[in-house]
Design an enzyme around this catalytic site. Structure first.
Site, mmCIF file in Angstrom:
data_model
loop_
_atom_site.group_PDB
_atom_site.id
_atom_site.type_symbol
_atom_site.label_atom_id
_atom_site.label_comp_id
_atom_site.label_asym_id
_atom_site.label_seq_id
_atom_site.Cartn_x
_atom_site.Cartn_y
_atom_site.Cartn_z
ATOM 1 N N ASP A 176 0.819 -1.219 0.000
ATOM 2 C CA ASP A 176 0.000 0.000 0.000
ATOM 3 C C ASP A 176 0.844 1.256 0.000
ATOM 4 O O ASP A 176 0.380 2.331 -0.382
ATOM 5 C CB ASP A 176 -0.942 -0.014 1.197
ATOM 6 C CG ASP A 176 -2.025 -1.066 0.969
ATOM 7 O OD1 ASP A 176 -1.757 -2.249 1.240
ATOM 8 O OD2 ASP A 176 -3.091 -0.698 0.453
ATOM 9 N N LYS A 199 -1.242 -5.252 3.960
ATOM 10 C CA LYS A 199 -2.303 -5.763 4.833
ATOM 11 C C LYS A 199 -1.736 -6.354 6.119
ATOM 12 O O LYS A 199 -0.715 -7.035 6.116
ATOM 13 C CB LYS A 199 -3.090 -6.823 4.058
ATOM 14 C CG LYS A 199 -4.235 -7.472 4.779
ATOM 15 C CD LYS A 199 -5.218 -6.501 5.383
ATOM 16 C CE LYS A 199 -5.782 -5.509 4.399
ATOM 17 N NZ LYS A 199 -6.512 -4.391 5.062
HETATM 18 O O1 MRU Z 1 -7.712 -3.153 2.979
HETATM 19 P P1 MRU Z 1 -7.439 -3.579 1.559
HETATM 20 O O2 MRU Z 1 -8.210 -4.784 1.156
HETATM 21 O O3 MRU Z 1 -7.602 -2.429 0.585
HETATM 22 O O4 MRU Z 1 -5.909 -3.961 1.565
HETATM 23 C C1 MRU Z 1 -5.308 -4.374 0.365
HETATM 24 C C2 MRU Z 1 -3.883 -4.741 0.494
HETATM 25 O O5 MRU Z 1 -3.289 -4.643 1.542
HETATM 26 C C3 MRU Z 1 -3.200 -5.137 -0.778
HETATM 27 O O6 MRU Z 1 -2.234 -6.097 -0.552
HETATM 28 C C4 MRU Z 1 -2.525 -3.900 -1.395
HETATM 29 O O7 MRU Z 1 -3.430 -2.826 -1.472
HETATM 30 C C5 MRU Z 1 -1.965 -4.163 -2.748
HETATM 31 S S1 MRU Z 1 -3.216 -4.483 -3.942
HETATM 32 C C6 MRU Z 1 -2.437 -4.736 -5.448
#
Ligand code: MRU
Length: 382
Positions: free
Chosen positions: A259, A270
Site C-alpha cells: 500500500d 495488509k
Molecule cells: O484493505 P485492503 O483490502 O484495501 O488492503 C489491500 C492490500 O493490503 C493489498 O495487498 C494492497 O493494497 C496491494 S493491492 C495490489
C-alpha cells in the site's frame, strides 16, 4: 462455451454515457456479484472507506474516475462563461478549482495508508492546475482522458510486474500470498498475482497458498475465489498456518502487494504481512513485494512515518460470525496494515525492474528510470 467468471468483470470502470463510477461491490464476494453505480461524492467516499472497492491500485483508479465525475458536476452547476477570453477563463477556473480541491480532499480522506489514493488525486490536480488558463469544459475533458489513462497504465504496469516476477520462480513452485493483491485489487492481472496468472498461461503449474487474511478475509473471499475461478491450484489456509506450510517445504516464494513503500524499502501492506515475512525469513523463503511505482513514496523516508489505518472493533469481534465471538466491552486493537521491515524483503518487483537492497539506491534508480521514460514520451508527443 466460456463460462463467465469473476475475472470477466471490470473491477473499476467509468460509464461514459452516464458519467458514473461502476464497481463490483467486493464486500459481497464471493457469494454475490453485484455491480454498483456511484455518482455522488458521498457514495464514492463510502465505497472506498467500506472496501466495496479496495486494493491500492484499484482505489487509485476509482478516485481518478471519481474526481473526474465530481469535476463535471461542479462545472455543470457553476455558471461558466461561454467565451474563451483569458480573463473569463481565469475567473471561471478560480471558482471551479476551489470546489475541485474540496472534493479532492474529501475523497483523499477515505483511507490513509494506500498512497495510490493521493497519488491519483494529485495527478488529476496537477493536470487541472496546468490548464488554469483554459475553459473549464476543456479541463473536464482532459480530466476524463487522464483518468482513463491511469486505468490503462495500471493494466500495463501489472503485466510488466508479472513478467519480472515470473523470473523469480520456476514451474511447479509453491507460492504463498497474503490478502488480495489480485485482479480485484487492480484493473487486470493484480500485482502479487500477476506472475501467477502469467505463469499459469505458460503451464507453470504453481501451487498457491492463500492466507485467509483476518479480519476482513480478503484472502479467502477474493484471492482464493479469483485464483480458483482461473483454474489455478490454490489452497486456502488460516493466517496462523503459514509457518506450517513453510516448515513442510511447500513454499518457494512469497509474493505480496503493498500500500506504500517508503524510500528505504520498508513496506506497508495488509495486517499480517510482516509476520509472514518474519516467518519466511526463519525458513529461508524469499519475500517479494510486487509494487507499481505509483505505490513507492519517496517522500516517506521509513516505515515509521506511514500512517496505519485503524478500523472498527466489530470487524474483529462479530463480523462474519453468526453470533458475537468476544465479550461485550473488550478492548480491541484493529490496525488494517502493518509495516514489513526492508531487511525481511528479498526484492521489490516494479514495472521497471526488481529493486534489491540497498533500497534507497535501487528504488531511486527505478524512479529515475520512470522519470526518464516519462520525459522521452512527453518529448515524443510534443
Ligand atoms: O484493505 P485492503 O483490502 O484495501 O488492503 C489491500 C492490500 O493490503 C493489498 O495487498 C494492497 O493494497 C496491494 S493491492 C495490489
Amino acid at each position: 462455451m466460456h463460462k463467465k467468471t469473476i475475472l470477466d468483470y471490470e473491477t473499476v470502470e467509468l460509464d461514459e454515457a452516464t458519467d458514473e463510477l461502476v464497481i463490483i461491490d467486493q464486500t459481497l464476494l464471493p457469494g454475490r456479484t453485484e455491480i454498483i453505480r456511484l455518482h455522488t461524492a458521498q457514495e464514492i467516499w463510502d465505497a472506498i472507506y467500506l472496501l466495496r472497492v479496495r486494493g491500492a491500485p484499484a482505489i487509485g483508479v476509482a478516485a481518478a474516475f471519481g474526481i473526474y465525475i465530481l469535476a463535471k458536476q461542479i462545472a455543470s452547476k457553476q455558471d461558466m462563461h461561454n467565451a474563451s477570453k483569458a480573463a473569463d477563463c481565469e475567473q471561471d477556473f478560480e471558482k471551479f478549482y476551489a470546489e475541485f480541491v474540496k472534493q479532492k480532499d474529501y475523497l483523499n480522506s477515505a483511507r490513509p495508508t494506500a498512497v495510490n489514493l493521493s497519488w491519483a488525486l494529485n495527478r488529476m490536480d496537477r493536470l487541472c492546475r496546468s490548464m488554469s488558463d483554459r475553459p473549464v469544459s476543456d479541463i473536464v475533458d482532459a480530466l476524463k482522458k487522464e483518468a482513463i489513462a491511469i486505468k490503462e497504465e495500471d493494466i500495463r504496469v501489472c503485466k510488466a510486474i508479472g513478467e519480472y516476477g515470473l523470473t523469480l520462480v520456476k514451474p511447479g513452485d509453491g507460492i504463498l500470498t497474503h490478502c488480495n493483491a489480485g485482479q480485484l485489487a487492480t484493473c487486470k492481472y493484480g500485482t502479487a498475482t500477476a506472475p501467477i496468472y502469467l505463469g499459469h498461461e505458460k503451464g507453470y503449474n504453481f501451487r498457491v497458498f492463500a492466507d485467509e487474511t483476518r479480519p476482513l478475509l480478503q484472502g479467502a473471499r477474493l484471492t482464493a475465489y479469483e485464483l480458483h475461478s482461473a483454474g489455478i491450484d490454490v489452497t486456502l489456509i488460516c493466517d496462523n498456518m503459514c509457518a506450517t506450510v513453510m516448515k513442510n517445504g511447500w513454499v518457494n516464494a512469497v509474493f505480496v502487494g503493498c500500500d506504500r513503500v517508503a524510500a528505504n524499502g520498508d513496506t506497508a501492506n495488509k495486517i499480517g504481512t510482516s509476520g509472514v515475512a518474519a516467518i519466511a525469513k526463519h525458513y529461508g523463503v524469499p519475500v517479494y513485494i510486487c509494487a507499481p511505482t505509483s505505490t513507492i513514496d519517496p517522500d516517506t523516508k521509513t516505515g515509521a512515518e506511514i500512517k496505519i489505518e485503524e478500523r472498527p472493533a466489530e470487524e474483529v469481534t462479530e463480523m462474519w460470525y453468526r453470533e458475537r465471538m468476544a465479550p461485550e466491552g473488550v478492548k480491541v486493537f484493529n490496525p488494517a496494515f502493518d509495516v514489513t521491515d526492508h531487511t525481511l524483503i528479498a526484492g521489490i518487483v516494479t514495472e521497471f525492474g526488481i529493486a534489491k537492497a540497498p533500497y534507497e539506491e535501487s528504488l531511486r534508480m527505478i524512479l529515475d528510470k520512470k522519470e526518464k521514460r516519462y520525459r522521452e514520451c512527453s518529448g515524443n508527443r510534443a
